[in-house]
Design a protein around this motif. Structure first.
Motif, PDB file in Angstrom:
ATOM      1  N   ILE A   1      37.252  15.975  -2.190  1.00 26.87           N
ATOM      2  CA  ILE A   1      36.538  17.247  -2.066  1.00 26.87           C
ATOM      3  C   ILE A   1      35.949  17.393  -0.668  1.00 26.87           C
ATOM      4  CG2 ILE A   1      34.515  18.535  -2.874  1.00 26.87           C
ATOM      5  CD1 ILE A   1      35.072  17.382  -5.661  1.00 26.87           C
ATOM      6  N   VAL A   2      35.320  16.331  -0.164  1.00 25.47           N
ATOM      7  CA  VAL A   2      34.729  16.381   1.180  1.00 25.47           C
ATOM      8  C   VAL A   2      35.817  16.590   2.230  1.00 25.47           C
ATOM      9  CG1 VAL A   2      33.492  15.048   2.919  1.00 25.47           C
ATOM     10  CG2 VAL A   2      32.738  14.990   0.537  1.00 25.47           C
ATOM     11  N   LEU A   3      36.917  15.871   2.100  1.00 23.57           N
ATOM     12  CA  LEU A   3      37.988  15.934   3.091  1.00 23.57           C
ATOM     13  C   LEU A   3      38.631  17.312   3.154  1.00 23.57           C
ATOM     14  CD1 LEU A   3      39.393  14.002   5.094  1.00 23.57           C
ATOM     15  CD2 LEU A   3      41.107  13.578   3.322  1.00 23.57           C
ATOM     16  N   ASN A   4      38.758  17.978   1.999  1.00 23.00           N
ATOM     17  CA  ASN A   4      39.475  19.251   1.958  1.00 23.00           C
ATOM     18  C   ASN A   4      38.554  20.468   2.001  1.00 23.00           C
ATOM     19  OD1 ASN A   4      42.552  18.682   1.353  1.00 23.00           O
ATOM     20  ND2 ASN A   4      41.400  17.225   0.117  1.00 23.00           N
ATOM     21  N   PHE A   5      37.364  20.347   1.437  1.00 21.07           N
ATOM     22  CA  PHE A   5      36.475  21.514   1.353  1.00 21.07           C
ATOM     23  C   PHE A   5      35.221  21.356   2.211  1.00 21.07           C
ATOM     24  CE2 PHE A   5      38.725  21.147  -2.764  1.00 21.07           C
ATOM     25  CZ  PHE A   5      39.503  22.285  -2.661  1.00 21.07           C
ATOM     26  N   HIS A   6      35.001  20.187   2.796  1.00 17.46           N
ATOM     27  CA  HIS A   6      33.931  19.945   3.764  1.00 17.46           C
ATOM     28  C   HIS A   6      32.538  20.231   3.216  1.00 17.46           C
ATOM     29  CE1 HIS A   6      37.160  19.518   6.653  1.00 17.46           C
ATOM     30  NE2 HIS A   6      37.602  20.711   6.338  1.00 17.46           N
ATOM     31  N   GLN A   7      32.349  20.000   1.931  1.00 18.76           N
ATOM     32  CA  GLN A   7      31.014  20.156   1.371  1.00 18.76           C
ATOM     33  C   GLN A   7      30.865  19.322   0.103  1.00 18.76           C
ATOM     34  OE1 GLN A   7      30.644  24.379   0.705  1.00 18.76           O
ATOM     35  NE2 GLN A   7      31.798  24.334  -1.193  1.00 18.76           N
ATOM     36  N   VAL A   8      29.618  18.951  -0.172  1.00 16.09           N
ATOM     37  CA  VAL A   8      29.291  18.174  -1.367  1.00 16.09           C
ATOM     38  C   VAL A   8      28.166  18.887  -2.096  1.00 16.09           C
ATOM     39  CG1 VAL A   8      28.432  15.980  -2.255  1.00 16.09           C
ATOM     40  CG2 VAL A   8      29.942  16.003  -0.275  1.00 16.09           C
TER      41      VAL A   8
END
Length: 516
Positions: A416-423
């Motif tokens: 999720i972080v790698l593709n959408f850049h948010q947590v």
């Protein structure tokens, strides 16, 4: 025998993993592992011959044979990925990219209706290689051609699954859009040509539709009627949200709402995903068990309901994958010997990658489904054990939702972080506040449009309970993301941190299982 204690199940697991690793190697490191067919074929034959000869002259299976067997399936994985790459020749439609062409094809997927356009996946049959010149008797020559074209056209006139179309346009090659590998995403679907706002006429075609295709077309027509009933009974954005949740239609969902759901950590609710269906199925099974249904019967009833639902929405590939993954998750949570189901999960992944090896690198949905359910298999029991040690009332329904949500998010976090850049920091709380409504929304979201087809004048009344639940869900998401530190923006993450994260989580799972 060095492998006397090495079970067949474990051997099978490593063989499947070797095949998947072969596909992964060819996908991510093509320059190193994507070798030519002759060398691949030779490697496969050499491994197979050595294994056969070893078994003929020495019946014991030692570590060398095990290594050669894994190496054999690793090469088969490389070979399968190489076989999926397109070959450019005059009988392929992408051979004509950059040219103005006229071709005849058939809509072979459900039309993707957006706010201002429709995307059609057209399976090409013939291309016109001659020209019809004015005042001449020369006729166009129809040459057989294969391949899919993604056609973007206006909302009207509408075209449907199975329609034969005569299309004239300039073909374009898909390209990367900013950070999104659009070309790779389409290649995963077998699409290497684009066509924007072409001239389209209905073709006089003798294409015969096999009976499964006719059944699928009829199901899509029912789905279209349900969507129209939702349009009548619900305002926006509740209508678009329900269509995404129930019918897998996401084209008209506002971008602002999409962002709010992503930042709140409940994107899996919007679309039919493996995580979404798994959580719903688990809640349904729990409800059946609570009312006295046996565990085995509850599992079968939930699986049967899942199959009927997938057929109802037209069996899209993403939903079929989600259904398969969800079934494995149900088995993992509610049957004994949980970790043995890792074999089933790896086998399912290997089979899906055998059909379409490009999914491993380019289908984020596949990655998230696989990792989420692997998380559920190994971490759901861990979170349940933690609950048992907390001396507060169990609140089983809320506890199950929290456990499933946390378990599913652990291994998916880096992707999720790698593709959408948010947590999403607020995700566990938001999931507890909204996930309990999912079964009710799914049931009412299907029943309301079906009933309103027979009594359309009462549509507004029939949809009222569904509307209230959807409005509450939207309010929770929009209110949650306004809280301080509700989500974190991460523009860049070093791949080494991802590797370290998975290493630490794997070590923690191993340590927990060893103690247990």
């Amino acid at each position: 025998d060095m492998l006397a204690n090495f079970s067949r199940a474990k051997l099978f697991l490593y063989i499947c993993l070797s095949f998947i690793i072969g596909i992964a190697s060819a996908s991510f490191w093509q320059g190193i592992f994507l070798i030519d067919d002759l060398r691949l074929f030779s490697s496969v034959i050499v491994c197979a011959v050595i294994i056969i000869l070893w078994r003929l002259f020495n019946r014991k299976t030692n570590i060398a044979v095990f290594f050669l067997l894994c190496l054999l399936f690793f090469f088969l994985g490389l070979w399968r990925y190489r076989a999926s790459l397109p070959v450019t020749s005059p009988d392929k439609i992408w051979f004509y990219n950059g040219q103005e062409v006229s071709f005849i094809g058939q809509v072979n997927q459900e039309p993707d209706v957006r706010q201002n356009s429709v995307k059609l996946t057209v399976k090409t049959r013939f291309i016109k290689t001659g020209n019809l010149l004015p005042n001449t008797e020369r006729e166009a020559v129809f040459a057989p051609v294969a391949g899919n074209v993604l056609v973007t056209t206006k909302l009207y006139p509408r075209h449907h699954y199975g329609d034969a179309l005569d299309i004239k346009c300039k073909l374009k090659q898909p390209e990367q859009i900013d950070d999104f590998y659009y070309d790779r995403y389409l290649a995963m679907q077998g699409i290497y040509s684009l066509c924007y706002y072409p001239s389209i006429t209905n073709a006089d075609s003798s294409f015969s539709l096999p009976w499964p295709t006719e059944v699928y077309a009829a199901i899509l027509k029912l789905k279209e009627k349900l969507a129209m009933a939702m349009n009548t009974g619900l305002p926006e954005p509740e209508n678009s949200l329900l269509q995404g949740m129930v019918l897998n239609n996401r084209g008209e969902l506002p971008a602002e709402l999409n962002n709010a759901f992503a930042q709140a950590g409940i994107t899996h609710i919007i679309a039919i995903s493996g995580m979404n269906i798994a959580i719903i199925s688990v809640i349904i099974i729990n409800a059946l068990i609570i009312i006295g249904v046996s565990r085995r019967l509850a599992l079968f009833l939930s699986a049967g309901a899942l199959l009927i639902y997938l057929v109802l929405i037209g069996l899209p590939a993403s939903a079929v994958r989600a259904g398969l993954m969800a079934l494995l998750a149900m088995l993992a949570v509610f049957l004994g010997r949980l970790h043995k189901l890792t074999n089933g999960l790896v086998l399912a992944a290997a089979l899906m990658l055998m059909i379409n090896p490009k999914m491993l690198r380019d289908d984020i949905g596949f990655q998230l489904s696989f990792l989420a359910l692997l998380s559920i298999i190994y971490l759901y029991p861990l979170f349940n054990d933690l609950w048992e040690k907390i001396k507060i009332p169990p609140f089983r329904g809320a506890r199950d939702i929290i456990s499933l949500t946390l378990a599913a998010q652990v291994l998916t976090l880096p992707v999720i972080v790698l593709n959408f850049h948010q947590v999403s920091v607020i995700a566990p709380l938001v999931n507890v506040m909204v996930l309990f409504l999912l079964p009710f929304i799914m049931v009412s979201g299907l029943l309301a449009p079906l009933i309103s087809l027979f009594v359309p004048t009462l549509a507004w009344l029939i949809f009222t309970p569904t509307y209230l639940m959807l409005a509450y869900m939207i309010w929770v998401a929009e209110a949650a993301v306004r809280l301080p530190l509700a989500y974190l923006e991460i523009e860049y993450i070093w791949v080494g941190w991802i590797a370290l994260f998975y290493l630490l989580v794997s070590g923690g799972i191993w340590w927990y299982n060893k103690r247990a």
